[in-house]
Design a protein around this motif. Sequence first.
Motif, mmCIF file in Angstrom:
data_model
loop_
_atom_site.group_PDB
_atom_site.id
_atom_site.type_symbol
_atom_site.label_atom_id
_atom_site.label_comp_id
_atom_site.label_asym_id
_atom_site.label_seq_id
_atom_site.Cartn_x
_atom_site.Cartn_y
_atom_site.Cartn_z
ATOM 1 N N VAL A 81 -3.376 10.546 19.182
ATOM 2 C CA VAL A 81 -2.057 10.875 19.350
ATOM 3 C C VAL A 81 -2.046 12.099 18.462
ATOM 4 O O VAL A 81 -2.235 11.870 17.317
ATOM 5 N N ILE A 82 -1.559 13.316 19.071
ATOM 6 C CA ILE A 82 -1.511 14.381 18.144
ATOM 7 C C ILE A 82 0.144 14.397 17.842
ATOM 8 O O ILE A 82 0.936 14.350 18.606
ATOM 9 N N THR A 83 0.176 14.641 16.508
ATOM 10 C CA THR A 83 1.688 14.863 15.848
ATOM 11 C C THR A 83 2.422 15.740 16.716
ATOM 12 O O THR A 83 2.159 16.745 16.905
ATOM 13 N N PRO A 84 3.811 15.415 17.313
ATOM 14 C CA PRO A 84 4.495 16.156 18.037
ATOM 15 C C PRO A 84 4.866 17.656 17.439
ATOM 16 O O PRO A 84 5.020 17.543 16.256
ATOM 17 N N PHE A 85 4.763 18.685 18.292
ATOM 18 C CA PHE A 85 4.940 19.816 17.629
ATOM 19 C C PHE A 85 6.000 20.874 18.603
ATOM 20 O O PHE A 85 6.156 20.344 19.787
ATOM 21 N N LEU A 86 6.382 21.897 17.935
ATOM 22 C CA LEU A 86 7.433 22.729 18.852
ATOM 23 C C LEU A 86 6.183 23.879 19.164
ATOM 24 O O LEU A 86 5.788 24.612 18.557
ATOM 25 N N LEU A 87 6.552 24.077 20.759
ATOM 26 C CA LEU A 87 6.037 25.354 21.267
ATOM 27 C C LEU A 87 7.070 26.417 21.725
ATOM 28 O O LEU A 87 7.929 25.962 22.280
ATOM 29 N N VAL A 88 6.912 27.487 20.981
ATOM 30 C CA VAL A 88 8.001 28.421 21.086
ATOM 31 C C VAL A 88 7.219 29.651 22.122
ATOM 32 O O VAL A 88 6.305 30.267 21.773
ATOM 33 N N GLN A 89 8.010 30.037 23.127
ATOM 34 C CA GLN A 89 7.750 31.053 24.204
ATOM 35 C C GLN A 89 8.433 32.320 24.078
ATOM 36 O O GLN A 89 9.776 32.104 23.899
ATOM 37 N N SER A 90 7.761 33.379 23.829
ATOM 38 C CA SER A 90 8.479 34.609 23.804
ATOM 39 C C SER A 90 7.917 35.645 24.489
ATOM 40 O O SER A 90 6.700 35.614 25.304
ATOM 41 N N ASP A 91 8.485 37.186 24.630
ATOM 42 C CA ASP A 91 7.637 37.927 25.497
ATOM 43 C C ASP A 91 6.299 38.450 24.777
ATOM 44 O O ASP A 91 5.305 38.761 25.552
ATOM 45 N N ALA A 92 6.307 38.052 23.519
ATOM 46 C CA ALA A 92 5.135 38.293 22.831
ATOM 47 C C ALA A 92 3.772 37.450 22.961
ATOM 48 O O ALA A 92 2.584 37.607 22.926
ATOM 49 N N GLY A 93 4.198 36.332 23.501
ATOM 50 C CA GLY A 93 3.219 35.089 23.731
ATOM 51 C C GLY A 93 3.910 33.811 23.069
ATOM 52 O O GLY A 93 5.229 33.580 23.223
#
Length: 473
Positions: A55-67
């Motif tokens: 199990v990988i520790t949950p994290f936040l993935l943020v999406q923007s125009d830059a990537g």
Amino acid sequence: MQKYHLTLKIITIGVLCLMFAIGLGIISGIVKEREGYHRQVMDEIKSAHTGDQTVITPFLLVQSDAGYSMIFADKSEFATTASVQDDQYQRGIYHAISYQATLNSQQSFDLTHINDLPPIENPKGETQEDVAKPTPKNPPSKVAKKVSLIIATSDMRGISSVSVNVGGQTLPAKLVNNTLPFKHLAVDVSHLLAEKATTVTINSDIPVAGIDSFNIVPLGEQFSATLSSNWQEPNFSGDALPNEKSITNQGFNATWQAGNLSQDNQVQLTTCLYDATYCPNAGISYRKLDTAFVTTNDTYTKTDRTIKYALLLIVVSFGTMFLFEVIKGLRIHPIQYGLVASALLVFYVLLLSLAEQVAFGLAYLIASVACVGLIGWYTCYVLATAKRGVMFSAILASLYAVFYVVLSASGLNLLLGSLFCFALIAIAMYTTRHVDWYALGDKAQEKLIDNVKPSKPSQDNANQQGDNHETHV
């Protein structure tokens, strides 16, 4: 008659011991073969159901125009309870150790700089936008447009009914295949952008089913994890051992503080996000906290350890027979030595075959009683008296009993084994300290010669032969 040579007898016994060692090598190969077949069956069960879980520790993935960018938790606390059983998956005589675990996590994230995060870079330092097209005069905006909580495991077949609570609101988790290079669950928490939250606490309840082992990949600054289970034989490994652990007959409890491992994992995960060849399925090496639900003294391990003491068993057995031979003036043929050695070899085949069907302790008892009984009955004839046969059987039974105690003492096998070998050598030295081996050999030779000399005819027989001769005349 041919003169009896004590040295030749010793050489013969040495050759028999060498042949016994060759037989042990063959039996050891059988043990490895059966163990390999067992592992093959376990792999087949895992491929059909679910396997080891990481199990990988949950994290936040943020999406923007830059990537894409990632935010790791400032603080993560995991509490996992695992119910382990060994009767859910079975194929033939083999049983897989499976578990149903519930992972409860509480994480705190800092969202202060969520709109100014740099996009993920590859190992060469190029951003995703750099690789896709030349850098425009007006760089794309880094303002976050979408935020997702990512929950990933090595085998998503074992995950179901995930519950995520964000700020008192329960949100659904969806299986996603295209956002990241590996399968994962994503929980949309984009409402945090509208709320302009600077910090957020996320609670997750993740049910995890797996076979054999449960592993956690720590991420973030402050990481702590607790694992409780009803299993009595855990095997802790990985890149960090528990800071505290307690193992009883009812199960175990272990606690880790592993924030120092997270930096390497974050680099690996960032690289994976940019290049799929670095992802878990492609051999990426995370630093993990590993717990395997195993039987530490399983059938094959114990049988292999038993074989390691086999040469000592044959040396003591042959040595005892040899002392009876030279002290009591017996004549024991090499074939008789060989038959005893064959019975000692059969013990290990019996042990392995029985231990695959019943508990190892019971298998050991049945195999040892059968071999001691057979050899004891045979040596009553070889050593000429029942008393000597019983004495030999008692020595052999004592050896089997001591070996079992050594094998059962997990973690102390080497210490107890070396002490036992030292004790045997000390006993042999003490009991033979006054023996003149040269004189003993000569004495044994004289006794053997006397035993085979033809008896002199008596005086009556001589007179009777004389009378018969006169009558004939």
